[in-house]
Each structure stands twice: as C-alpha cells, then as structure tokens.
Design a protein around this motif. Structure first.
Motif, PDB file in Angstrom:
ATOM      1  N   UNK A 119       0.853  -1.132  -0.047  1.00  7.47           N
ATOM      2  CA  UNK A 119      -0.013  -0.121   0.053  1.00  7.47           C
ATOM      3  C   UNK A 119       0.887   1.561  -0.056  1.00  7.47           C
ATOM      4  N   UNK A 120       2.049   1.132   0.686  1.00  5.49           N
ATOM      5  CA  UNK A 120       2.961   2.383   0.760  1.00  5.49           C
ATOM      6  C   UNK A 120       3.414   2.687  -0.632  1.00  5.49           C
ATOM      7  N   UNK A 121       3.555   1.614  -1.698  1.00  7.85           N
ATOM      8  CA  UNK A 121       3.879   1.977  -2.925  1.00  7.85           C
ATOM      9  C   UNK A 121       2.883   2.352  -3.711  1.00  7.85           C
ATOM     10  N   UNK A 122       1.611   1.925  -3.470  1.00  9.74           N
ATOM     11  CA  UNK A 122       0.373   2.252  -4.329  1.00  9.74           C
ATOM     12  C   UNK A 122      -0.181   3.646  -3.755  1.00  9.74           C
ATOM     13  N   UNK A 123       0.023   3.924  -2.561  1.00  8.20           N
ATOM     14  CA  UNK A 123      -0.789   5.291  -1.995  1.00  8.20           C
ATOM     15  C   UNK A 123      -0.048   6.608  -2.630  1.00  8.20           C
ATOM     16  N   UNK A 124      -0.886   7.380  -3.480  1.00 10.64           N
ATOM     17  CA  UNK A 124      -0.155   8.626  -3.946  1.00 10.64           C
ATOM     18  C   UNK A 124       0.433   9.789  -2.930  1.00 10.64           C
ATOM     19  N   UNK A 125      -0.311   9.760  -1.647  1.00  8.68           N
ATOM     20  CA  UNK A 125       0.311  10.241  -0.479  1.00  8.68           C
ATOM     21  C   UNK A 125       1.800   9.866  -0.236  1.00  8.68           C
ATOM     22  N   UNK A 126       1.778   8.637  -0.091  1.00 10.86           N
ATOM     23  CA  UNK A 126       3.370   8.272   0.341  1.00 10.86           C
ATOM     24  C   UNK A 126       4.227   8.118  -0.905  1.00 10.86           C
ATOM     25  N   UNK A 127       3.560   8.294  -2.300  1.00 12.78           N
ATOM     26  CA  UNK A 127       4.720   8.319  -3.404  1.00 12.78           C
ATOM     27  C   UNK A 127       5.080   9.949  -3.226  1.00 12.78           C
ATOM     28  N   UNK A 128       4.195  10.777  -3.032  1.00 13.20           N
ATOM     29  CA  UNK A 128       4.589  12.298  -2.930  1.00 13.20           C
ATOM     30  C   UNK A 128       5.473  12.564  -1.958  1.00 13.20           C
ATOM     31  N   UNK A 129       5.450  11.736  -0.694  1.00 17.22           N
ATOM     32  CA  UNK A 129       6.274  12.353   0.642  1.00 17.22           C
ATOM     33  C   UNK A 129       7.599  11.617   0.300  1.00 17.22           C
ATOM     34  N   UNK A 130       7.708  10.458  -0.580  1.00 15.64           N
ATOM     35  CA  UNK A 130       9.107  10.189  -0.641  1.00 15.64           C
ATOM     36  C   UNK A 130       9.818  10.314  -1.867  1.00 15.64           C
ATOM     37  N   UNK A 131       9.269  11.208  -2.816  1.00 17.03           N
ATOM     38  CA  UNK A 131       9.975  11.604  -3.892  1.00 17.03           C
ATOM     39  C   UNK A 131       9.928  13.272  -4.118  1.00 17.03           C
ATOM     40  N   UNK A 132      10.716  13.703  -4.970  1.00 16.55           N
ATOM     41  CA  UNK A 132      10.632  14.948  -5.256  1.00 16.55           C
ATOM     42  C   UNK A 132       9.494  15.807  -6.012  1.00 16.55           C
ATOM     43  N   UNK A 133       8.409  15.494  -5.561  1.00 20.49           N
ATOM     44  CA  UNK A 133       7.059  15.944  -6.737  1.00 20.49           C
ATOM     45  C   UNK A 133       6.907  17.273  -6.527  1.00 20.49           C
ATOM     46  N   UNK A 134       7.049  17.774  -7.926  1.00 21.94           N
ATOM     47  CA  UNK A 134       7.266  19.316  -8.080  1.00 21.94           C
ATOM     48  C   UNK A 134       5.783  19.699  -8.126  1.00 21.94           C
ATOM     49  N   UNK A 135       5.574  21.006  -7.271  1.00 21.02           N
ATOM     50  CA  UNK A 135       4.396  21.546  -7.115  1.00 21.02           C
ATOM     51  C   UNK A 135       4.317  22.833  -7.919  1.00 21.02           C
ATOM     52  N   UNK A 136       3.626  23.144  -8.999  1.00 18.92           N
ATOM     53  CA  UNK A 136       3.682  24.586  -9.675  1.00 18.92           C
ATOM     54  C   UNK A 136       2.732  25.347  -8.795  1.00 18.92           C
ATOM     55  N   UNK A 137       3.308  26.647  -8.688  1.00 17.82           N
ATOM     56  CA  UNK A 137       2.792  27.625  -8.014  1.00 17.82           C
ATOM     57  C   UNK A 137       2.520  28.817  -8.821  1.00 17.82           C
ATOM     58  N   UNK A 138       1.387  29.374  -9.079  1.00 17.27           N
ATOM     59  CA  UNK A 138       0.985  30.275 -10.083  1.00 17.27           C
ATOM     60  C   UNK A 138       0.432  31.736  -9.322  1.00 17.27           C
ATOM     61  N   UNK A 139       0.854  32.914  -9.621  1.00 15.36           N
ATOM     62  CA  UNK A 139       0.198  33.796  -9.045  1.00 15.36           C
ATOM     63  C   UNK A 139      -1.011  34.153 -10.104  1.00 15.36           C
ATOM     64  N   UNK A 140      -2.212  34.486  -9.687  1.00 18.36           N
ATOM     65  CA  UNK A 140      -3.350  34.999 -10.164  1.00 18.36           C
ATOM     66  C   UNK A 140      -3.250  36.235 -10.528  1.00 18.36           C
TER      67      UNK A 140
END
Length: 140
Positions: A119-140
């Motif tokens: 489950x730790x491999x499948x769960x997207x929260x777990x995946x995001x926590x253990x990888x360098x998931x990029x989060x785009x930040x846009x100013x509106x």
C-alpha cells in the motif's frame, strides 16, 4: 499521467481562517495550535487535514492491494497518520514528518506488514512524500 479526478479547495486567513472545497462539502475553521503560538481555539489545522487525508488514502490503497491478494480487510481496519511540523534544520522554513500505523484486526502480522508495504507503494500520498514531487505555484 492521465488525471482521473481533480478537485479544488481554497483557504483564506492562513492558519487562522477558513478552508472550503469547491463543492462546499468541506468547510472548516482553521486555528493555530497553542504549540505554534495560537490561542487553542476550536478548529482544525493543515496538519490535521493532512493526517486525515493521508490516513484515508492509505486505507484505500491498503484495500486495493488486499483485493489483489485476495485478503479480506475487515471494516474495523484503521490507518492512523501522525503528522508533526517544525523548523527545518536548514533554517529556511518548516518541514513535516509523518508516521503511519496500520491496524488490520484478524490478519496475521506478516500478512499485514506485506499489505502495508505494498500500500505504501500504491498510495499517492506516500509516493509524493518519498519523491521530489514538483508543485507548480502560479500567481493569479
């Protein structure tokens, strides 16, 4: 990756404000915990919301992998997420740490550990926590 579902929530007032989902089902008052300098007023905070989301998502992943392995997961199965926040060692801001506790009544420990690892491999929260998931930040 093909996106199957998208949702949106917005916050106003920061840690002492309000957060609302786009459909209005989630509508919570945000307060700062005493440990972070708040007055302890009734409300929730980003760490509690993260813990709730992560535990629910991980339980969904656990049920998914159990189904593939033909293991019956009882209704009273729980996943608890403990989320802590504190200053980062680099002095550049704050970081979080997360620990999960999985309780699958009636399932032997070896099987439960195998399912939790999968489950730790499948769960997207777990995946995001253990990888360098990029989060785009846009100013509106």
């Amino acid at each position: 990756m093909p996106i199957l579902y998208t949702t949106k929530a917005s916050a106003t007032g920061g840690r002492a404000g309000r957060a609302v989902s786009e459909n209005g089902v989630l509508d919570v008052t945000l307060t700062v915990p005493k440990e972070l300098g708040g007055d302890g007023a009734t409300g929730t905070n980003p760490e509690q919301l993260f813990a709730a989301g992560y535990s629910a998502c991980f339980l969904g992943a656990l049920k998914f992998v159990a189904g593939k392995e033909k293991v019956k997961i009882p209704e009273e199965t729980t996943v608890s997420a403990t989320v802590g926040i504190g200053p980062r060692e680099d002095g550049g801001g704050f970081g979080i740490e997360v620990a999960l506790t999985v309780n699958i009544p009636g399932v032997d420990k070896a099987t439960a550990e195998k399912l939790a690892a999968a489950a730790h491999i499948v769960c997207p929260y777990s995946h995001a926590m253990r990888t360098s998931t990029e989060v785009p930040v846009t100013v509106a």
